[in-house]
Design an enzyme around this catalytic site. Structure first.
Site, PDB file in Angstrom:
ATOM      1  N   SER A 127       0.849  -1.192   0.000  1.00  5.97           N
ATOM      2  CA  SER A 127       0.000   0.000   0.000  1.00  5.97           C
ATOM      3  C   SER A 127       0.881   1.237   0.000  1.00  5.97           C
ATOM      4  O   SER A 127       2.010   1.213   0.521  1.00  5.97           O
ATOM      5  CB  SER A 127      -0.895   0.006   1.238  1.00  5.97           C
ATOM      6  OG  SER A 127      -1.561   1.247   1.382  1.00  5.97           O
ATOM      7  N   TYR A 133      -1.570   0.352  10.892  1.00  2.00           N
ATOM      8  CA  TYR A 133      -1.747  -0.316   9.599  1.00  2.00           C
ATOM      9  C   TYR A 133      -0.584   0.023   8.660  1.00  2.00           C
ATOM     10  O   TYR A 133      -0.025  -0.856   7.990  1.00  2.00           O
ATOM     11  CB  TYR A 133      -3.073   0.130   8.988  1.00  2.00           C
ATOM     12  CG  TYR A 133      -3.324  -0.344   7.583  1.00  2.00           C
ATOM     13  CD1 TYR A 133      -3.794  -1.628   7.331  1.00  2.00           C
ATOM     14  CD2 TYR A 133      -3.113   0.513   6.493  1.00  2.00           C
ATOM     15  CE1 TYR A 133      -4.041  -2.056   6.033  1.00  2.00           C
ATOM     16  CE2 TYR A 133      -3.362   0.098   5.193  1.00  2.00           C
ATOM     17  CZ  TYR A 133      -3.826  -1.186   4.962  1.00  2.00           C
ATOM     18  OH  TYR A 133      -4.068  -1.602   3.683  1.00  2.00           O
TER      19      TYR A 133
END
Length: 248
Positions: free
Chosen positions: A142, A155
């Site tokens: 990501s 995260y």
């Protein structure tokens, strides 16, 4: 045994929107194995892949957080369907950042699923594919891991670790016949982000899957989704007092 010549497509995270969209694109003529919790409840996903032209679709029970089960799972897929052609790691959790800042157990759970479990599976899969001398791995990193933001640092840190591990593994697999693709999407509009305001340059699961499938076919090592995000590393140059105020 798989008779397509390319080996089965293994989707680890058989309910993932991105995973199923990517499986649909890879399905024509292939044997597809969907691995997920409550595997007996994947009828809709199985039907989707059959309609997409899969030669066969199988399901198997999979708990990403049960590290001890990873080796036997990989071995059983190979025993039943032959050497794995493509393995897609499509599982993960976003978690609750506010809770994770005060609840160490929750913070550790996010990192365990999004980093530790991925490292475990990638290692088992890489060993199996090296032995076979072929195969492709798809890892979903990501942009959140390129430079970790205060707004989602738990995260983001897991994705940063995963991206680094996958980059090193890709180098270790060079000239082995095994290929590893790192997909780095930005904000994805889907179940995981439901209720959140989309960020600029957002994508949908089908857009992420399409870009990933194209990159896989071309043998690329990294794909940014959308491609405009390839300039994202310049965020490293932003002063920290600005960066800490950036939204997730």
């Amino acid at each position: 045994m798989d008779d397509t010549g390319a080996g089965p497509v293994l989707i680890l995270g058989g309910r993932s929107e991105i995973g199923i969209e990517l499986a649909r694109l890879l399905a024509p003529g292939a044997t597809v194995v969907l691995a997920a919790r409550r595997a007996e409840q994947l009828d809709d996903q199985v039907a989707t892949l059959r309609e997409a032209g899969a030669a066969a679709v199988h399901t198997t029970e999979f708990d990403a957080d049960d590290l001890a089960s990873h080796g036997p799972l990989v071995a059983s897929v190979i025993a039943d369907h032959g050497p794995i052609g493509v393995a897609v790691l499509a599982f993960g959790i976003l978690g609750d950042q506010a809770r994770a800042e005060v609840d160490a157990t929750h913070a550790a759970a996010i990192v365990h699923t999004d980093f530790v479990a991925q490292v475990s599976l990638l290692t088992h899969l890489a060993v199996a594919m090296r032995t076979a001398g072929r195969g492709s791995l798809v890892v979903f990193s990501s942009v959140a891991g390129v430079r970790v933001r205060r707004a989602n640092y738990v995260y983001g840190s897991a994705k940063a670790g995963l991206d680094g591990f996958a980059s090193g593994l890709a180098d270790a697999l060079h000239d082995t016949g095994v290929h590893l693709l790192i997909a780095r999407p930005g904000f994805v509009i889907g179940r995981m982000t439901q209720g959140m305001a989309p960020a600029p340059l957002s994508s949908t699961p089908d857009q992420v899957a399409a870009a990933t499938a194209r990159a896989l076919a071309k043998g690329r090592r990294v794909v940014w989704i959308p491609w405009a995000l390839r300039g994202w590393p310049v965020v490293r140059l932003l002063p920290q007092f600005i960066w800490r105020r950036m939204p997730r």
